[in-house]
Design a protein around this motif. Sequence first.
Motif, PDB file in Angstrom:
ATOM      1  N   SER A 139      52.435 -93.950  41.804  1.00 18.26           N
ATOM      2  CA  SER A 139      51.089 -93.728  42.325  1.00 18.26           C
ATOM      3  C   SER A 139      51.229 -92.160  42.838  1.00 18.26           C
ATOM      4  N   VAL A 140      52.354 -91.324  42.925  1.00 12.47           N
ATOM      5  CA  VAL A 140      52.186 -90.197  43.242  1.00 12.47           C
ATOM      6  C   VAL A 140      52.191 -89.247  41.978  1.00 12.47           C
ATOM      7  N   HIS A 141      51.276 -89.167  41.185  1.00 14.37           N
ATOM      8  CA  HIS A 141      51.156 -88.498  39.895  1.00 14.37           C
ATOM      9  C   HIS A 141      51.276 -86.686  39.984  1.00 14.37           C
ATOM     10  N   HIS A 142      51.040 -86.119  41.264  1.00 14.92           N
ATOM     11  CA  HIS A 142      50.996 -84.850  41.249  1.00 14.92           C
ATOM     12  C   HIS A 142      52.264 -84.171  42.226  1.00 14.92           C
ATOM     13  N   LEU A 143      53.257 -85.170  42.080  1.00 19.63           N
ATOM     14  CA  LEU A 143      54.638 -84.940  43.009  1.00 19.63           C
ATOM     15  C   LEU A 143      55.241 -83.671  42.585  1.00 19.63           C
ATOM     16  N   ARG A 144      55.487 -82.808  43.609  1.00 19.44           N
ATOM     17  CA  ARG A 144      56.246 -81.534  42.973  1.00 19.44           C
ATOM     18  C   ARG A 144      57.556 -81.384  43.465  1.00 19.44           C
ATOM     19  N   SER A 145      57.759 -82.001  44.424  1.00 15.66           N
ATOM     20  CA  SER A 145      59.308 -81.850  45.068  1.00 15.66           C
ATOM     21  C   SER A 145      59.630 -83.307  45.625  1.00 15.66           C
ATOM     22  N   LEU A 146      60.993 -83.636  45.279  1.00 14.42           N
ATOM     23  CA  LEU A 146      61.369 -85.121  45.926  1.00 14.42           C
ATOM     24  C   LEU A 146      62.744 -84.671  46.578  1.00 14.42           C
ATOM     25  N   ARG A 147      62.994 -85.094  47.933  1.00 16.10           N
ATOM     26  CA  ARG A 147      64.408 -84.785  48.592  1.00 16.10           C
ATOM     27  C   ARG A 147      64.419 -86.117  49.221  1.00 16.10           C
ATOM     28  N   MET A 148      65.921 -86.553  49.012  1.00 17.70           N
ATOM     29  CA  MET A 148      66.258 -87.597  49.390  1.00 17.70           C
ATOM     30  C   MET A 148      67.691 -87.066  50.223  1.00 17.70           C
ATOM     31  N   ARG A 149      67.679 -86.578  51.559  1.00 19.09           N
ATOM     32  CA  ARG A 149      68.813 -85.992  52.030  1.00 19.09           C
ATOM     33  C   ARG A 149      69.076 -86.602  53.252  1.00 19.09           C
ATOM     34  N   VAL A 150      70.554 -86.687  53.574  1.00 22.22           N
ATOM     35  CA  VAL A 150      71.233 -87.174  54.923  1.00 22.22           C
ATOM     36  C   VAL A 150      70.416 -86.258  56.139  1.00 22.22           C
ATOM     37  N   ALA A 151      70.067 -86.736  57.049  1.00 23.04           N
ATOM     38  CA  ALA A 151      69.318 -86.264  57.941  1.00 23.04           C
ATOM     39  C   ALA A 151      70.230 -85.252  58.696  1.00 23.04           C
ATOM     40  N   GLU A 152      71.299 -85.556  59.099  1.00 18.97           N
ATOM     41  CA  GLU A 152      72.125 -84.690  60.050  1.00 18.97           C
ATOM     42  C   GLU A 152      73.513 -84.580  59.057  1.00 18.97           C
TER      43      GLU A 152
END
Length: 558
Positions: A139-152
């Motif tokens: 659904s996010v056709h204009h996505l430019r950046s995807l981060r999947m980071r450990v918070a701390e």
Amino acid sequence: MWSLVVGSSIASSSKNKEAPPILRLPTELLINIASYLSCRHPNYGYPVESANLAALSSVSRLLHAIATPLLYQQIPITSESQLGLLCRSPLKCLEYVHELNFFMDVEFLDAWRQWAFTHSTDRIPRRSIFHTFAQLLSSVHHLRSLRMRVAEISGVRSGWGKFSCTQNPTSGIPIGRPLEEAFALYKPTKLRELKKLEVDGFQDIWPLLSLAPSLETLRMCLSGGFAQYVNVELVQALRSVCSTLKHLTYTPETLRVHQRMPGILPVELFFEEFTTEDLVNELQRQDDALRGFPLASLELVALLGKILPHLETLDLQTRRFGAEEISFLSKVEPIPLDGLEDAITDMKNLKSIKLPSSLYPMSDFDIVRGLEAPHILRVSALQHLISSERQAVEQLATSRQTSSNPLSITFIRPIIPHERTDHFVTYTIFPPSQNLETCSPLSQSCTTTHSSYIQTEYGTASMDQIAPWPYTPPISLSHTLRKIWLAPTDVRHDLAISFMKDQDNGIANAVCYVGESCVGQLGWDVYQQAEGARMMMRLAYDCTYGVYYVASKLAGNV
């Protein structure tokens, strides 16, 4: 779409002559004001909290039309439930999404892990976290950046501690097959605007790379480093982005892909008495073995150079997170002196390369790395190492005479003979066309060779390592405080003191969220016992005005 919605809202609001003054301001100014309402990461700049912007969107139709696109442009997600709620948002709102930022604590990481390993034993139900994620990506056709980071990245609440407790800490969460099945159901289209992908703790990410034909920046991180078989997975997966990728950060346990490490030192050398001559002979034997295949310990670098012709920055340094201190991972093999130039020969656009070890001869490698060798041997080995680094850098400076771009090369090694702590050492080669007038504050030396300038800098493993999510999520804080408030009086004080000592700035953030009621619930005497007032005053300069107000009030009551 945004301009059409805002335009219609302006038309309707302009008819109302009694509208508040703020609604009579030009739309461009209102948009500019709204863009400052989100609380942003002090270093990375992305939003970490948007409660104020969400409140603004409910004031009027005009402000709703202005705030909604800003609210959806950069979205922080801190739990599986938030991910599910976002998927249920209207499709027209998801069209505004430019950045998705997942900040994962232990519970969030567990959700991904459980569903990933469920796939290996049984078919995943349709509504797993992977299917929710696939639905969102469709659904996010204009996505430019995807981060999947450990918070701390460190401390008792860091999700990295979860990996250090597993049976195989060099393996991340395999998401290839679960995502492949989920993508088959929801069929997300190519994300042609996606330029940046950052993932912590995940491996087998080829389904994500297959959706990003325009990817320019990739970051894959695992505390302690990925195992050698993951190197093979990465090399195969990168072929789908080989024509566009410019920046790669990857944390391997070894730089080998197919070649195996030759035999390590015999165990007897650690437990039996041995002479210096015995040690030197054994290390010389292994040094001779390494010369048989000088590119073996740089195999990954050489392969990346062949499949990524446009690569500009390559970071292969591995750190260990989750503990109180961040440290470099001590590698099990050196980098051969005569192999570095050949390994990067295909990287014509390379500007920076960070290597996980240094240019040791094997005879010096194990001496510096911690064997109980005499001090004089350690001093000599370190001098040989520094000489090898400079020789390699000078060779590269000579071969890059025609290049107009600086090149920085970073190694990992101790910098003091009696200290085993690793530091990074960066050599920056400036071409003759650039006049190097001043050195960096971190610079220890600036030398000239073959008309090129070489600048040397040193630093620690924790330098520039900043938590992606600088504030503990409100839900977790509320849960912790609720447990303290509901505890019996005789243990409440101890719980609160432990909370402040263990979480440091957690109590400051708690006051941000719950205000003065937190002070009343915990009691003044708790802050007195834990010296919370002084701690709060120290933190107040880095926190919001609300924390400063409460800290000042606390200081006046102690």
